[in-house]
Design a protein around this motif. Structure first.
Motif, PDB file in Angstrom:
ATOM      1  N   SER A 187      -2.924  -1.338   7.657  1.00 14.10           N
ATOM      2  CA  SER A 187      -1.827  -0.715   8.394  1.00 14.10           C
ATOM      3  C   SER A 187      -0.556  -1.553   8.370  1.00 14.10           C
ATOM      4  O   SER A 187       0.553  -1.009   8.262  1.00 14.10           O
ATOM      5  N   ASP A 191       3.081  -0.428   6.961  1.00 12.41           N
ATOM      6  CA  ASP A 191       4.280  -0.480   7.796  1.00 12.41           C
ATOM      7  C   ASP A 191       5.391  -1.283   7.122  1.00 12.41           C
ATOM      8  O   ASP A 191       6.561  -0.869   7.120  1.00 12.41           O
ATOM      9  N   CYS A 194       6.915   0.636   4.190  1.00 11.37           N
ATOM     10  CA  CYS A 194       7.815   1.692   4.671  1.00 11.37           C
ATOM     11  C   CYS A 194       9.176   1.124   5.066  1.00 11.37           C
ATOM     12  O   CYS A 194      10.223   1.683   4.718  1.00 11.37           O
ATOM     13  N   TYR A 218      -3.872   4.828   5.449  1.00  9.26           N
ATOM     14  CA  TYR A 218      -2.513   4.693   5.971  1.00  9.26           C
ATOM     15  C   TYR A 218      -1.475   5.133   4.939  1.00  9.26           C
ATOM     16  O   TYR A 218      -1.539   4.741   3.770  1.00  9.26           O
TER      17      TYR A 218
END
Length: 257
Positions: A187, A191, A194, A218
């Motif tokens: 995860s 993150d 992104c 994810y």
């Protein structure tokens, strides 16, 4: 058992690099050939001080075989071809971000021929590979270290990367979905990818063909933020259509290219 000076130097280098390293990183750190590193690692494996894996080594008794080394040993020839194509896209003088992926490690080696790069990375190995090469400037992001990934993640990492104007982000992944796009097992890696995709002028995602159709929990960057994918086989349907609909240019690495 007593060790030679070279063996002690290699053990110290492994400690500095977080307990595990690729042969190329150790060779660079020690200013010796990779063949010298391989011989030294072999000797230390006999005394059970280190464990050998394909392409690298890690300190014995500190961890199981790192996932990074399991991944980097898979489809190594394909990853070298992919890395060569990525290096052709990157221009001298760029500010680039490189993540902790195994394919990205090969990209870093190819970029040693480039000049005046500003390299931003959360990867220990990438930083070690490109520092002090051809007037490069290398920035290793802070954050919480994840040993199996040999890199940093978390709030601090994301805050620090926001200070840079990134011309191109070179990212890896764990799977590709025809409908959801680019997927990750971790995860915090999803993150960070992104966040960086939102910052970068261009986003390039490099992966071998085995990742097409692989599942992971994810979701990563918005596919519409991605400029290029670089892989070793031309994407077939339905991925070819998905990439085209997202506006992604597919670059294919092959021995005949």
């Amino acid at each position: 058992m007593s060790h030679t000076h070279r063996e002690l130097e290699l053990l110290e280098a492994l400690k500095r690099l977080g307990g595990s390293a690729r042969n190329a990183d150790l060779a660079h750190a020690l200013d010796v050939s990779e063949e010298t590193v391989r011989r030294t690692v072999k000797a230390l494996s006999i005394t059970s001080d280190v464990e050998r894996v394909r392409g690298g080594a890690y300190l014995a008794g500190t961890q199981s075989e790192p996932s990074f080394f399991r991944r980097i040993s898979l489809r190594s020839d394909e990853k070298r071809l992919i890395a060569s194509v990525v290096a052709d896209v990157v221009e001298d003088g760029m500010t680039i971000y490189l993540d902790v992926g195994s394919t990205t490690a090969y990209v870093a080696e190819e970029l040693r021929q480039h000049k005046n790069l500003t390299v931003v990375t959360n990867s220990i190995g990438v930083a070690q590979t490109l520092v002090h090469i051809n007037n490069n400037k290398v920035h290793l992001l802070g954050g919480e270290m994840q040993g199996n990934e040999r890199g940093t993640f978390g709030h601090v990492t994301t805050r620090q990367v926001q200070r840079f104007v990134i011309d191109m982000a070179v990212l890896s992944l764990d799977g590709v979905s025809q409908s959801r796009g680019f997927l990750y097992q971790n995860s915090v890696e999803a993150d960070l990818s992104c966040a960086i995709a939102e910052l970068a002028d261009q986003v390039l995602i490099a992966f071998d063909h085995g990742k097409l159709g692989e599942n992971a929990p994810y979701v990563g960057p918005d596919p519409r933020r991605v400029s290029y994918v670089v892989t070793d086989r031309a994407p077939e349907e339905p991925f070819a259509t998905s990439f085209a609909n997202w506006g992604i240019e597919s670059l294919v690495a092959s021995e005949n290219a």
